[in-house]
Every structure is written in structure tokens, then in C-alpha cells.
Design a protein around this motif. Sequence first.
Motif, PDB file in Angstrom:
ATOM      1  N   VAL A 161       9.561   5.517 -59.597  1.00  0.00           N
ATOM      2  CA  VAL A 161       9.455   4.064 -59.485  1.00  0.00           C
ATOM      3  C   VAL A 161       9.181   3.434 -60.843  1.00  0.00           C
ATOM      4  O   VAL A 161       9.699   2.356 -61.158  1.00  0.00           O
ATOM      5  CB  VAL A 161       8.348   3.688 -58.474  1.00  0.00           C
ATOM      6  N   TRP A 162       8.396   4.105 -61.660  1.00  0.00           N
ATOM      7  CA  TRP A 162       8.031   3.559 -62.958  1.00  0.00           C
ATOM      8  C   TRP A 162       9.195   3.608 -63.952  1.00  0.00           C
ATOM      9  O   TRP A 162       9.374   2.692 -64.763  1.00  0.00           O
ATOM     10  CB  TRP A 162       6.827   4.321 -63.517  1.00  0.00           C
ATOM     11  N   CYS A 163      10.004   4.665 -63.911  1.00  0.00           N
ATOM     12  CA  CYS A 163      11.116   4.814 -64.858  1.00  0.00           C
ATOM     13  C   CYS A 163      12.390   4.117 -64.402  1.00  0.00           C
ATOM     14  O   CYS A 163      13.268   3.835 -65.232  1.00  0.00           O
ATOM     15  CB  CYS A 163      11.414   6.302 -65.081  1.00  0.00           C
ATOM     16  N   LEU A 164      12.521   3.866 -63.109  1.00  0.00           N
ATOM     17  CA  LEU A 164      13.789   3.359 -62.578  1.00  0.00           C
ATOM     18  C   LEU A 164      14.199   2.004 -63.137  1.00  0.00           C
ATOM     19  O   LEU A 164      15.383   1.821 -63.462  1.00  0.00           O
ATOM     20  CB  LEU A 164      13.707   3.299 -61.049  1.00  0.00           C
ATOM     21  N   PRO A 165      13.315   1.008 -63.270  1.00  0.00           N
ATOM     22  CA  PRO A 165      13.780  -0.291 -63.785  1.00  0.00           C
ATOM     23  C   PRO A 165      14.426  -0.197 -65.162  1.00  0.00           C
ATOM     24  O   PRO A 165      15.510  -0.754 -65.377  1.00  0.00           O
ATOM     25  CB  PRO A 165      12.490  -1.132 -63.811  1.00  0.00           C
ATOM     26  N   PHE A 166      13.793   0.488 -66.091  1.00  0.00           N
ATOM     27  CA  PHE A 166      14.376   0.584 -67.430  1.00  0.00           C
ATOM     28  C   PHE A 166      15.634   1.434 -67.425  1.00  0.00           C
ATOM     29  O   PHE A 166      16.569   1.180 -68.201  1.00  0.00           O
ATOM     30  CB  PHE A 166      13.362   1.160 -68.406  1.00  0.00           C
ATOM     31  N   ALA A 167      15.687   2.462 -66.562  1.00  0.00           N
ATOM     32  CA  ALA A 167      16.901   3.269 -66.457  1.00  0.00           C
ATOM     33  C   ALA A 167      18.075   2.419 -65.958  1.00  0.00           C
ATOM     34  O   ALA A 167      19.201   2.543 -66.456  1.00  0.00           O
ATOM     35  CB  ALA A 167      16.661   4.448 -65.517  1.00  0.00           C
ATOM     36  N   LEU A 168      17.812   1.554 -64.985  1.00  0.00           N
ATOM     37  CA  LEU A 168      18.852   0.640 -64.514  1.00  0.00           C
ATOM     38  C   LEU A 168      19.309  -0.285 -65.632  1.00  0.00           C
ATOM     39  O   LEU A 168      20.507  -0.544 -65.791  1.00  0.00           O
ATOM     40  CB  LEU A 168      18.330  -0.180 -63.328  1.00  0.00           C
ATOM     41  N   PHE A 215      15.027   9.589 -71.829  1.00  0.00           N
ATOM     42  CA  PHE A 215      13.985   8.566 -71.736  1.00  0.00           C
ATOM     43  C   PHE A 215      13.075   8.818 -70.544  1.00  0.00           C
ATOM     44  O   PHE A 215      11.842   8.757 -70.664  1.00  0.00           O
ATOM     45  CB  PHE A 215      14.632   7.186 -71.616  1.00  0.00           C
ATOM     46  N   SER A 216      13.655   9.122 -69.397  1.00  0.00           N
ATOM     47  CA  SER A 216      12.854   9.339 -68.193  1.00  0.00           C
ATOM     48  C   SER A 216      11.975  10.571 -68.330  1.00  0.00           C
ATOM     49  O   SER A 216      10.803  10.563 -67.929  1.00  0.00           O
ATOM     50  CB  SER A 216      13.778   9.479 -66.971  1.00  0.00           C
ATOM     51  N   PHE A 217      12.524  11.642 -68.904  1.00  0.00           N
ATOM     52  CA  PHE A 217      11.745  12.870 -69.054  1.00  0.00           C
ATOM     53  C   PHE A 217      10.565  12.664 -70.005  1.00  0.00           C
ATOM     54  O   PHE A 217       9.426  13.056 -69.695  1.00  0.00           O
ATOM     55  CB  PHE A 217      12.636  13.991 -69.565  1.00  0.00           C
ATOM     56  N   VAL A 218      10.817  12.068 -71.157  1.00  0.00           N
ATOM     57  CA  VAL A 218       9.749  11.870 -72.141  1.00  0.00           C
ATOM     58  C   VAL A 218       8.694  10.918 -71.598  1.00  0.00           C
ATOM     59  O   VAL A 218       7.489  11.117 -71.804  1.00  0.00           O
ATOM     60  CB  VAL A 218      10.346  11.351 -73.466  1.00  0.00           C
ATOM     61  N   THR A 219       9.120   9.866 -70.884  1.00  0.00           N
ATOM     62  CA  THR A 219       8.160   8.927 -70.309  1.00  0.00           C
ATOM     63  C   THR A 219       7.261   9.616 -69.292  1.00  0.00           C
ATOM     64  O   THR A 219       6.037   9.434 -69.296  1.00  0.00           O
ATOM     65  CB  THR A 219       8.900   7.760 -69.644  1.00  0.00           C
ATOM     66  N   ALA A 220       7.857  10.418 -68.414  1.00  0.00           N
ATOM     67  CA  ALA A 220       7.057  11.110 -67.405  1.00  0.00           C
ATOM     68  C   ALA A 220       6.198  12.202 -68.022  1.00  0.00           C
ATOM     69  O   ALA A 220       5.065  12.436 -67.578  1.00  0.00           O
ATOM     70  CB  ALA A 220       7.976  11.709 -66.336  1.00  0.00           C
TER      71      ALA A 220
END
Length: 291
Positions: A161-168, A215-220
Motif C-alpha cells: 500500500v505504501w509503495c503502490l502510489p509512487f509505482a503507479l 524503487f519498491s524493493f529499496v523502499t521496503a
Amino acid sequence: MSTATKPARGPAARTAARAAGRTGQYLALTAYLVFLAFPLLWLISTSFKSPQELASIDPTWIPREPSLDNYRAAFDAQPLLRSALNSLLVAGSASLITVAIAVPAAYVMVRNRSRVSRAGTVWILVSQMFPLVLIIIPLFLILRNLQLINSLPGLTMVYVVWCLPFALWMLQGYVKAVPRTLEEAAAVDGASRLTTLRSVVLPLLTPGLVATLMFSFVTAWNEFFFALVLLKTPEKQTMSVILTHFVGAEGVADLGPLAAASFLATLPSLLFFAFLQRRLVSGMLAGAVKG
């Protein structure tokens, strides 16, 4: 009244000017790389220093007698391997799920322009402005009702949920770069929307997919606040939370083991980026040729 004209520059002067400009660019790039790499290099150097050398008034760039004692002490003090596996499981799952959801969602938002899609784009930007403290209480209550507190699946859902907005937001720009004529040609051949997305659009989105995945991996992997609040038992805590255990109650840290553990926590992100970097470059080249 005639005006004096400037003498034309000869080939040697133009070559010297280009060489000077290129040298200046290389020097600026080298200085920038040194600026970025200095914290990591200092961290590696600190992790191999002895306690006596760390306590010395005169700092040294290179350890006088490098040893692995700090790494042994770090592994003895905290469950680094288990926490690294927890972080790898959570970050890997969250990044894959985020990309799997973001690709079709970004495609629909770009190709079907409507008030709903525009409102969704605005909401993506607005959602990134919420402070973490504001959303942690309702998030905690939701996960408690789902019985996902102190669990890795619950933390994975939060990271998605946290990474999805920026990924979109990232993938929308890549989808817009795909020519519509390719999709129209596939539609003339009888391909459905799903087939067009899978066989035509998706191969051209390789650079965007790799960038979003990184991006998602590093953020998480680096996230700390949610993991600190939602994970209670040490055997389920992630690497970012375990690192805080090297700091005492008064803020005094055992610097050597802390540096060793911090370098080990940084290493997976570096390896992951190095592994996907080739795919990112090859995907950009392939997309340029196909486009």
C-alpha cells in the motif's frame, strides 16, 4: 567605420577547448561519485577497525590492522541472519506484488482517460503528503482486526500500500511513451486488451518495470517506522529494526559492530541494484530499437 572581426579559431584551438570541457565534465563527475561513495567507504573502513583505533583521537582512512572481530561481535549480539531473511522476504514480496498491481492499473489510467482516472492520479499525489503518524493508528486497527499484527504478511501488505502510489506514478510515464499505433495494429490482428498488454506493451515497459521494482524493493528494505510499530518479537523483526538494538538506552553505540551490521544491511540493496542494472540498460536499448 569598419569594425574589427575576431580571428577564426583554428582546429587545434577547438580541439583543446573540447578536451578542456571534457576534462571538466570528468572531474565534476568524479567529485560527485566520491561525494556519494564516501559514506559507504567510511562505513566499510570503520567496520574493520579495532576498538582502540575507533577510540583514537586521530581518525584513520584505512584500518591499521583490519579484522573481522566487529562482524563476529555483530552476529553474536543480534540475529542478523534471521532479520536479513525477514527483510528479504518482505521486501521481495512487496516489490513483486506492487509491480503486478501497478502495471495494469497504470495502463488503464493512461489509456482510459476519464474523470475517475484523473481523480485517481490526483489522489496518488495527495496520498504521498500524509505523515506516517497520521495513518499508523487506523492502519494498526485494521491489521489488528485482520489478526496480522506482528506478522510478516501484515507488514508486506503495508509496504504494498505504501509503495503502490509512487509505482503507479512512475509507470504512467512509461505507458504514455508506448505508441498507440502498436496497440491499434494488435487490435486489427484480433488481439484482446489483455493480450495486447501482455505481448505488446509489457515488453516495452521493461525499463519502467525494473526501475519500479528497484524503487519498491529499496523502499521496503530500508523502511523502519512501520516495522518498528507492527513487529514485536525479535524473531520477526526486520534488519532496519535490529540495527537499533546496537544503540544503548543513552544513545551510546558499540560503533564497530554497528558499522559491520549497517554494511551488511546495505549490501543486499547494492547487489539487487547491480543485478537489475544490466536488465534496465538492456531494456532501455530494446525499447529504443522497437520504438
